[in-house]
Design a protein around this motif. Sequence first.
Motif, PDB file in Angstrom:
ATOM      1  N   UNK A 106      -0.622   0.151  -4.212  1.00 32.39           N
ATOM      2  CA  UNK A 106       0.057   1.156  -5.018  1.00 32.39           C
ATOM      3  C   UNK A 106       0.057   0.747  -6.491  1.00 32.39           C
ATOM      4  N   UNK A 107       0.184  -0.540  -6.735  1.00 34.77           N
ATOM      5  CA  UNK A 107       0.341  -1.052  -8.101  1.00 34.77           C
ATOM      6  C   UNK A 107      -0.752  -0.597  -9.051  1.00 34.77           C
ATOM      7  N   UNK A 158       5.293  -6.012   1.507  1.00 33.53           N
ATOM      8  CA  UNK A 158       3.968  -6.586   1.288  1.00 33.53           C
ATOM      9  C   UNK A 158       3.282  -6.862   2.622  1.00 33.53           C
ATOM     10  N   UNK A 159       1.994  -6.490   2.694  1.00 32.67           N
ATOM     11  CA  UNK A 159       1.161  -6.769   3.864  1.00 32.67           C
ATOM     12  C   UNK A 159      -0.050  -7.553   3.377  1.00 32.67           C
ATOM     13  N   UNK A 160       0.096  -8.860   3.197  1.00 37.88           N
ATOM     14  CA  UNK A 160      -0.988  -9.667   2.627  1.00 37.88           C
ATOM     15  C   UNK A 160      -2.264  -9.588   3.461  1.00 37.88           C
ATOM     16  N   UNK A 192      -7.307  -4.261  -3.546  1.00 36.68           N
ATOM     17  CA  UNK A 192      -7.876  -3.454  -2.470  1.00 36.68           C
ATOM     18  C   UNK A 192      -8.312  -4.391  -1.351  1.00 36.68           C
ATOM     19  N   UNK A 193      -7.945  -4.070  -0.125  1.00 34.53           N
ATOM     20  CA  UNK A 193      -8.256  -4.922   1.022  1.00 34.53           C
ATOM     21  C   UNK A 193      -9.540  -4.485   1.720  1.00 34.53           C
ATOM     22  N   UNK A 228       0.825  -1.195   0.000  1.00 33.61           N
ATOM     23  CA  UNK A 228       0.000   0.000   0.000  1.00 33.61           C
ATOM     24  C   UNK A 228       0.869   1.259   0.000  1.00 33.61           C
ATOM     25  N   UNK A 229       0.244   2.389  -0.220  1.00 36.23           N
ATOM     26  CA  UNK A 229       0.957   3.663  -0.292  1.00 36.23           C
ATOM     27  C   UNK A 229       1.677   3.943   1.028  1.00 36.23           C
TER      28      UNK A 229
END
Length: 239
Positions: free
Chosen positions: A178-179, A151-153, A169-170, A145-146
Amino acid sequence: MKFRLEKDFLEIFPSARVGVLICRGIDNRVEDEEKYLNEYGPYLRESEKLGLKHVENPEFIENPTIKKWRGAFYKFKTKKGARCSVEALLKRISKGGQIGNINPLVDIYNGISMKYGVPVGGEDIDKFIGDVRLAVADGSEDFVTLGSEKSEPPYPGEVVYKDDAGAICRCFNWREAVRTMITDDTKNTFMCIESDSDDDIDVIQAALDELAALIESKLGGKCEKFIVSAESPEIVICE
């Protein structure tokens, strides 16, 4: 490339409706910063005023929009403190705060979100890898994320948008990767407006219509509108 509601998602939210806009050929660049702020600043201020009708109860969590989405988030595994995107906007304005400018498209959809009291999100189609799914995470999905470099799965059991490269999006619409985020260079966008039931389909339709009209009039391009549900769970994003 397709977008679909997966069976595991529909087992939790069988009556869910997702309004989708596929917008192609937009121009999201800011050529003149002062002109941009003079146009979109007042737009956001007016949207904030309209959004206050969704938080008239001084007990914030008792407002129907907030209660609805709190209830939806209780149905699946979430990160502590994760809240629906529209709740974050409404909470800020209920306390007298303002929503800052980000870029034209994000400003437009934040305004629609506040005005109609619905969560609205957008992603860059050209950054998708494979089909996009609204699904239940297995916990292996890559997600950056921004403001983060690691990585925060998502949790196993968390509701996410994802493609073949990972989560987009979570927690429905809480935090995006961000991707695929909207930038000044975005040309083709996937926009979504969610509901966990069919109770407010008229609101979803009206919000979609206004969102499409604003994007086409201000950013150019052309938008296609869809309602995705258990009865019609899949659409084509692009050939």
